[in-house]
Write an enzyme that holds these catalytic residues in place. Structure first.
Site, PDB file in Angstrom:
ATOM      1  N   ASP A 169      -2.532  -8.657  16.122  1.00 22.60           N
ATOM      2  CA  ASP A 169      -2.842  -7.316  16.604  1.00 22.60           C
ATOM      3  C   ASP A 169      -4.194  -7.400  17.330  1.00 22.60           C
ATOM      4  OD1 ASP A 169      -2.750  -4.514  16.785  1.00 22.60           O
ATOM      5  OD2 ASP A 169      -3.452  -4.195  14.753  1.00 22.60           O
ATOM      6  N   LYS A 182       1.093  -8.007  19.461  1.00 19.03           N
ATOM      7  CA  LYS A 182       0.757  -6.677  20.001  1.00 19.03           C
ATOM      8  C   LYS A 182      -0.390  -6.870  20.988  1.00 19.03           C
ATOM      9  CE  LYS A 182       1.312  -3.332  16.404  1.00 19.03           C
ATOM     10  NZ  LYS A 182       0.605  -2.441  15.473  1.00 19.03           N
TER      11      LYS A 182
HETATM   12  P1  IMP Z   1      -5.356  -8.290  13.355  1.00 13.25           P
HETATM   13  O1  IMP Z   1      -6.455  -8.932  12.571  1.00 13.25           O
HETATM   14  O2  IMP Z   1      -5.793  -6.969  13.938  1.00 13.25           O
HETATM   15  O3  IMP Z   1      -4.761  -9.193  14.406  1.00 13.25           O
HETATM   16  O4  IMP Z   1      -4.253  -7.840  12.350  1.00 13.25           O
HETATM   17  C1  IMP Z   1      -3.317  -8.658  11.866  1.00 13.25           C
HETATM   18  C2  IMP Z   1      -2.748  -8.099  10.570  1.00 13.25           C
HETATM   19  O5  IMP Z   1      -2.692  -6.660  10.573  1.00 13.25           O
HETATM   20  C3  IMP Z   1      -1.343  -8.557  10.417  1.00 13.25           C
HETATM   21  O6  IMP Z   1      -1.282  -9.800   9.758  1.00 13.25           O
HETATM   22  C4  IMP Z   1      -0.703  -7.433   9.652  1.00 13.25           C
HETATM   23  O7  IMP Z   1      -0.888  -7.655   8.268  1.00 13.25           O
HETATM   24  C5  IMP Z   1      -1.465  -6.203  10.045  1.00 13.25           C
HETATM   25  N1  IMP Z   1      -0.747  -5.411  11.050  1.00 13.25           N
HETATM   26  C6  IMP Z   1      -1.086  -5.232  12.348  1.00 13.25           C
HETATM   27  N2  IMP Z   1      -0.227  -4.433  12.992  1.00 13.25           N
HETATM   28  C7  IMP Z   1       0.705  -4.095  12.076  1.00 13.25           C
HETATM   29  C8  IMP Z   1       1.902  -3.290  12.143  1.00 13.25           C
HETATM   30  O8  IMP Z   1       2.287  -2.703  13.168  1.00 13.25           O
HETATM   31  N3  IMP Z   1       2.603  -3.183  10.974  1.00 13.25           N
HETATM   32  C9  IMP Z   1       2.239  -3.802   9.824  1.00 13.25           C
HETATM   33  N4  IMP Z   1       1.144  -4.566   9.723  1.00 13.25           N
HETATM   34  C10 IMP Z   1       0.387  -4.720  10.843  1.00 13.25           C
END
Ligand code: IMP
Ligand code: MG
Length: 188
Positions: A106, A134
């Site tokens: 994300d 994403k």
């Molecule tokens: P990042 O550190 O922002 O890249 O987030 C990654 C983590 O956020 C993932 O491993 C998920 O656990 C959680 N996450 C991000 N987007 C979603 C979503 O749309 N649904 C569920 N979990 C999400």
């Protein structure tokens, strides 16, 4: 807990499409690591369903390990930087090929932290396999060597991904209608 049909706004990726793409990813990994040896490293808990389906289609010899990360951010659905290791892996990754298996990237903060932390242990190679990307929400640049699907900026659940820790078991990726979803323990 609500029935998910009450807040499912659409099935973004159905079971057949998921499984077909996972077979393609496995074929790529089999080809790239042919004749080598691998450690698959799953980041709990979201990556576990994907890991299990992926590993069953690998013929590269591999060990499996797990690690867990927690992140604190502006709200429960965003990580924003403050990432912390809560469960260390057991295997020694020095001079090994490591493939990180993630459910979704994300902001990129989680994977950036994990990559930095693991690289201090001197693996021979370190790559990322993420089922979902994403892309629009990326805050830090991270390499994704194996990508299942690029998805829009919507909150998704199922196939390992949770909404308030539930619904990881669903065989498809669904989009949450946040106006219809009631957080457990809340009255509205
Ligand atoms: P990042 O550190 O922002 O890249 O987030 C990654 C983590 O956020 C993932 O491993 C998920 O656990 C959680 N996450 C991000 N987007 C979603 C979503 O749309 N649904 C569920 N979990 C999400
Ligand atoms: Mg996760």
């Amino acid at each position: 807990m609500q029935d998910y049909h009450e807040f499912l706004s659409e099935v973004l990726i159905d079971e057949d499409t998921l499984q077909k793409r996972i077979s393609e990813l496995a074929a790529e990994i089999n080809r790239d690591y042919a004749g080598q040896d691998l450690i698959l490293l799953c980041i709990l808990r979201g990556g576990m369903v994907f890991l299990v389906d992926l590993m069953r289609q690998l013929d590269v010899p591999h060990e499996v390990d797990i690690m867990a990360i927690s992140s604190y951010g502006r709200n429960v659905r965003e990580s924003h930087g403050n990432v912390r290791l809560t469960l260390d892996l057991q295997l020694d990754i020095r001079d090994r090929n490591v493939l990180l298996v993630e459910d979704i990237i994300d902001s990129g903060n989680t994977i950036a932290y994990v990559l930095e932390f693991l690289s201090t242990r001197m693996p021979r190679s370190l790559r990322v396999c993420s089922l979902l990307d994403k892309e629009e929400r990326r805050e830090v640049v991270v390499p994704i060597h194996y990508r299942g699907f690029t998805i829009p900026d919507k909150f998704v659940f199922g196939y390992g991904l949770d909404i308030d820790e539930y619904f990881r078991n669903l065989p498809f990726i669904g989009v949450v209608d946040l106006d219809k979803y009631k957080q457990p323990g809340s009255n509205g």
